[in-house]
Write an enzyme that holds these catalytic residues in place. Structure first.
Site, PDB file in Angstrom:
ATOM      1  N   GLU A  10      45.067  41.290  14.743  1.00  0.00           N
ATOM      2  CA  GLU A  10      43.393  41.735  14.836  1.00  0.00           C
ATOM      3  C   GLU A  10      42.941  40.694  14.489  1.00  0.00           C
ATOM      4  O   GLU A  10      41.917  40.394  13.611  1.00  0.00           O
ATOM      5  CB  GLU A  10      43.459  42.787  13.678  1.00  0.00           C
ATOM      6  CG  GLU A  10      44.076  44.004  14.034  1.00  0.00           C
ATOM      7  CD  GLU A  10      44.100  45.357  12.899  1.00  0.00           C
ATOM      8  OE1 GLU A  10      43.376  45.092  12.132  1.00  0.00           O
ATOM      9  OE2 GLU A  10      44.940  46.177  13.129  1.00  0.00           O
ATOM     10  N   ASN A  19      49.264  41.267  18.139  1.00  0.00           N
ATOM     11  CA  ASN A  19      49.028  42.483  17.894  1.00  0.00           C
ATOM     12  C   ASN A  19      47.553  42.989  17.587  1.00  0.00           C
ATOM     13  O   ASN A  19      47.036  42.305  16.965  1.00  0.00           O
ATOM     14  CB  ASN A  19      49.722  43.026  16.888  1.00  0.00           C
ATOM     15  CG  ASN A  19      49.961  44.638  17.003  1.00  0.00           C
ATOM     16  OD1 ASN A  19      50.275  45.360  17.810  1.00  0.00           O
ATOM     17  ND2 ASN A  19      49.551  45.359  15.618  1.00  0.00           N
ATOM     18  N   HIS A  67      45.517  53.132  18.520  1.00  0.00           N
ATOM     19  CA  HIS A  67      44.849  53.923  17.607  1.00  0.00           C
ATOM     20  C   HIS A  67      43.653  54.743  18.366  1.00  0.00           C
ATOM     21  O   HIS A  67      42.673  53.978  18.777  1.00  0.00           O
ATOM     22  CB  HIS A  67      44.135  53.384  16.465  1.00  0.00           C
ATOM     23  CG  HIS A  67      45.456  52.842  15.304  1.00  0.00           C
ATOM     24  ND1 HIS A  67      46.300  53.672  15.041  1.00  0.00           N
ATOM     25  CD2 HIS A  67      45.793  51.541  14.932  1.00  0.00           C
ATOM     26  CE1 HIS A  67      47.272  52.817  14.134  1.00  0.00           C
ATOM     27  NE2 HIS A  67      46.792  51.593  14.407  1.00  0.00           N
ATOM     28  N   GLU A  72      51.386  50.857  17.652  1.00  0.00           N
ATOM     29  CA  GLU A  72      50.703  51.674  16.416  1.00  0.00           C
ATOM     30  C   GLU A  72      50.251  53.216  16.939  1.00  0.00           C
ATOM     31  O   GLU A  72      49.049  53.451  16.355  1.00  0.00           O
ATOM     32  CB  GLU A  72      49.761  51.091  15.732  1.00  0.00           C
ATOM     33  CG  GLU A  72      50.326  49.682  15.240  1.00  0.00           C
ATOM     34  CD  GLU A  72      49.293  48.917  14.227  1.00  0.00           C
ATOM     35  OE1 GLU A  72      48.438  49.648  13.706  1.00  0.00           O
ATOM     36  OE2 GLU A  72      49.662  47.782  14.011  1.00  0.00           O
ATOM     37  N   ASP A 113      48.479  56.640  17.705  1.00  0.00           N
ATOM     38  CA  ASP A 113      48.159  57.888  16.887  1.00  0.00           C
ATOM     39  C   ASP A 113      46.848  58.293  17.671  1.00  0.00           C
ATOM     40  O   ASP A 113      46.181  57.310  18.182  1.00  0.00           O
ATOM     41  CB  ASP A 113      48.203  57.804  15.491  1.00  0.00           C
ATOM     42  CG  ASP A 113      47.526  56.827  14.652  1.00  0.00           C
ATOM     43  OD1 ASP A 113      47.728  56.434  13.432  1.00  0.00           O
ATOM     44  OD2 ASP A 113      46.370  56.214  15.440  1.00  0.00           O
TER      45      ASP A 113
HETATM   46  O1  G3I Z   1      50.624  49.404  -2.650  1.00  0.00           O
HETATM   47  C1  G3I Z   1      49.203  49.649  -3.224  1.00  0.00           C
HETATM   48  C2  G3I Z   1      49.775  50.584  -4.607  1.00  0.00           C
HETATM   49  O2  G3I Z   1      50.490  49.499  -5.638  1.00  0.00           O
HETATM   50  C3  G3I Z   1      48.349  50.964  -5.362  1.00  0.00           C
HETATM   51  O3  G3I Z   1      48.725  51.756  -6.313  1.00  0.00           O
HETATM   52  C4  G3I Z   1      47.570  51.962  -4.172  1.00  0.00           C
HETATM   53  C5  G3I Z   1      46.302  52.326  -4.720  1.00  0.00           C
HETATM   54  O4  G3I Z   1      45.404  52.196  -3.782  1.00  0.00           O
HETATM   55  O5  G3I Z   1      47.342  50.994  -3.086  1.00  0.00           O
HETATM   56  C6  G3I Z   1      48.696  50.872  -2.474  1.00  0.00           C
HETATM   57  O6  G3I Z   1      48.445  50.024  -1.222  1.00  0.00           O
HETATM   58  C7  G3I Z   1      47.771  50.747  -0.288  1.00  0.00           C
HETATM   59  C8  G3I Z   1      48.628  50.440   0.897  1.00  0.00           C
HETATM   60  O7  G3I Z   1      48.413  51.144   2.166  1.00  0.00           O
HETATM   61  C9  G3I Z   1      50.213  50.860   0.757  1.00  0.00           C
HETATM   62  O8  G3I Z   1      50.215  52.228   0.668  1.00  0.00           O
HETATM   63  C10 G3I Z   1      46.423  50.233   0.270  1.00  0.00           C
HETATM   64  O9  G3I Z   1      45.614  50.712  -0.876  1.00  0.00           O
HETATM   65  C11 G3I Z   1      46.151  50.993   1.423  1.00  0.00           C
HETATM   66  O10 G3I Z   1      44.608  50.180   1.856  1.00  0.00           O
HETATM   67  C12 G3I Z   1      47.021  50.658   2.573  1.00  0.00           C
HETATM   68  O11 G3I Z   1      46.457  51.159   3.788  1.00  0.00           O
HETATM   69  C13 G3I Z   1      47.227  50.910   4.946  1.00  0.00           C
HETATM   70  C14 G3I Z   1      46.185  50.043   5.710  1.00  0.00           C
HETATM   71  O12 G3I Z   1      47.160  49.622   7.001  1.00  0.00           O
HETATM   72  C15 G3I Z   1      45.511  48.982   5.157  1.00  0.00           C
HETATM   73  O13 G3I Z   1      44.743  48.049   6.137  1.00  0.00           O
HETATM   74  C16 G3I Z   1      47.861  51.942   5.506  1.00  0.00           C
HETATM   75  O14 G3I Z   1      49.036  52.631   4.869  1.00  0.00           O
HETATM   76  C17 G3I Z   1      48.798  51.296   6.997  1.00  0.00           C
HETATM   77  O15 G3I Z   1      49.010  52.489   7.785  1.00  0.00           O
HETATM   78  C18 G3I Z   1      47.377  50.793   7.873  1.00  0.00           C
HETATM   79  O16 G3I Z   1      48.229  50.261   8.952  1.00  0.00           O
HETATM   80  C19 G3I Z   1      47.248  49.333  10.015  1.00  0.00           C
HETATM   81  C20 G3I Z   1      48.398  48.226  10.541  1.00  0.00           C
HETATM   82  O17 G3I Z   1      49.019  47.525   9.301  1.00  0.00           O
HETATM   83  C21 G3I Z   1      47.486  47.334  11.365  1.00  0.00           C
HETATM   84  N1  G3I Z   1      46.760  47.950  12.093  1.00  0.00           N
HETATM   85  C22 G3I Z   1      45.658  49.053  11.711  1.00  0.00           C
HETATM   86  C23 G3I Z   1      46.653  50.254  11.075  1.00  0.00           C
HETATM   87  C24 G3I Z   1      45.587  51.117  10.362  1.00  0.00           C
HETATM   88  O18 G3I Z   1      44.726  50.545   9.571  1.00  0.00           O
END
Ligand code: G3I
Length: 397
Positions: A170, A216, A258, A289, A291
């Site tokens: 991105e 990507n 997406h 990715e 969905d």
């Molecule tokens: O790991 C921490 C944890 O320690 C903490 O307690 C918790 C509290 O909020 O946050 C946890 O981190 C979260 C992380 O996912 C792991 O679960 C983040 O807050 C949360 O923002 C993060 O979201 C991820 C997101 O990327 C971040 O931008 C999603 O799960 C994930 O599916 C999403 O995936 C991205 C791809 O990597 C790139 N392309 C877009 C896609 C969707 O955004």
């Protein structure tokens, strides 16, 4: 006499196979392809069907169906978060390899390929890095050296285990960003300039001579029909073309996929044309990715089938359009969904007002949706002359 020999020989084969538990398809007992897994059906075309994996869900002993489904349905896995910088190195110099190592071991046990996600992204960076840059304690030169060290450390650790790396994710803006003119966006471009992209690919190649190195991004499923200067897909195409011309080892373009049922999205033919154009650069492609989210209107939340069914059908049509386009181009190597059950999807947490969800191919009880069956149908009922086995991509030195 000859007929008798053939009958005896046939009987021997059937008995032997039955003993082996793999009774061959015969007119009276055909193997029902609809009962086969996505991974089995995909490999008919040498196409790898994958999913993003939530490591917490994979290790949840109270939810064994998650792990069982990942193993059964998919021939490729991607760490949804476990390989991101913030997860791998939450404290400078202290690595948390555990979850990522678990996925590597799981993939090996289940004969699955691995997509590494993600070496360079402006999201999920460790606070010590971004705070250090913001307060000036990390200089530009040190930041570039930290990036090189991160890529080298991670790629060397998993050398030989990663099929495709999402090296840079991105890096390009969207037409609705500010400024609207397409540009290189985010933390890395801001502090290092766009040259970090070529650096990242060269550092990754130096650490692993064989992994396929991907760029990507999202919203690059098809080329626009409007102003090319405002077409993100065209911008990415031009960027990859220039990188390759400069000898930068870019092996593939990952189209995230997406989508949302509330948007028009794209026809199979539009998407197939885009994949073919990217392949013309000498790179492989992959959907990385996929969905398809829907707005959870009051009617949907109330269980009104008049509102739910059209969304399930639109979701299936979008999943199918991307898969059919991928099947149509022999350089499209894999089709990965970003989670496979609504029980574990990033969408509701990110799109809450108005609420969105229903984005995956199975519901929160692992019941397959229309989209799951459409994917299977695409894999079963496609073949020569327009669908041929994938052509392997050779890593560029
Ligand atoms: O790991 C921490 C944890 O320690 C903490 O307690 C918790 C509290 O909020 O946050 C946890 O981190 C979260 C992380 O996912 C792991 O679960 C983040 O807050 C949360 O923002 C993060 O979201 C991820 C997101 O990327 C971040 O931008 C999603 O799960 C994930 O599916 C999403 O995936 C991205 C791809 O990597 C790139 N392309 C877009 C896609 C969707 O955004």
């Amino acid at each position: 006499m000859q007929l008798k020999r053939w009958l005896v020989a046939g009987a021997v084969v059937i008995m032997a196979a039955a003993v082996a538990g793999a009774a061959p398809a015969t007119a009276s007992h055909p193997v029902d392809p609809a009962q086969q897994s996505l991974r089995t059906l995909g490999l008919r075309h040498n196409l790898y069907l994958g999913t993003a994996v939530d490591l917490a869900a994979l290790n949840d002993s109270a939810d064994p169906q998650y792990r069982a489904t990942v193993a059964k349905e998919f021939s490729s896995v991607t760490a949804e978060n476990a390989m991101k910088w913030a997860e791998l190195e939450p404290t400078r110099g202290t690595y948390n390899w555990g979850p990522a190592d678990e996925l590597v071991a799981f993939a090996k046990r289940n004969n699955q390929k691995l997509r590494g996600h993600v070496l360079v992204w402006h999201n999920q960076l460790p606070a010590w890095l971004t705070d250090g840059v913001n307060d000036g304690s990390i200089s530009t030169d040190e930041l570039r050296d930290l990036l090189r060290k991160h890529i080298t450390t991670v790629v060397k650790r998993y050398q030989g285990k990663i099929w495709q790396w999402d090296v840079v994710n991105e890096a390009v803006s969207d037409p609705w960003d500010n400024p609207p003119t397409l540009h290189y966006k985010g933390f890395w471009a801001q502090h290092l300039g766009p040259g970090y992209i070529a650096d990242a690919f060269r550092w990754a190649r130096a650490a692993d001579p064989k992994a396929l190195l991907f760029y990507n991004d999202y919203n690059i499923e098809a080329f626009g029909s409007g102003d090319p200067a405002n077409d993100k897909t065209q911008f990415v195409y031009d960027m990859v073309r220039q990188l390759r011309r400069d000898g930068v080892p870019v092996d593939g373009v990952g189209s995230q996929g997406h989508l949302g049922t509330q948007y028009g999205n794209y026809s199979t033919l539009q998407v197939a044309a885009a994949l073919k154009k990217f392949a013309g650069l000498g790179v492989a492609t992959a959907f990385t990715e996929v969905d398809v989210r829907s707005q959870l209107t009051e009617g949907v939340q109330a269980g009104d089938s008049n509102e739910i069914n059209p969304r399930l059908q639109a979701s299936a049509a979008n999943y199918s359009a991307l898969l059919q386009a991928c099947l149509a181009d022999r350089h499209c190597l894999s089709y990965t969904v970003w989670g496979f059950t609504d029980k574990h999807s990033w969408v509701p947490g990110w799109f809450s007002d108005p609420p969105e969800g229903m984005a995956t191919i199975m519901d929160e009880n692992y019941q397959p949706k229309r989209a799951y069956f459409e994917l299977k149908a695409d894999l079963i009922y496609s073949g020569p002359p327009y669908v041929l086995p994938r052509i392997p991509q050779r890593p560029r030195r």
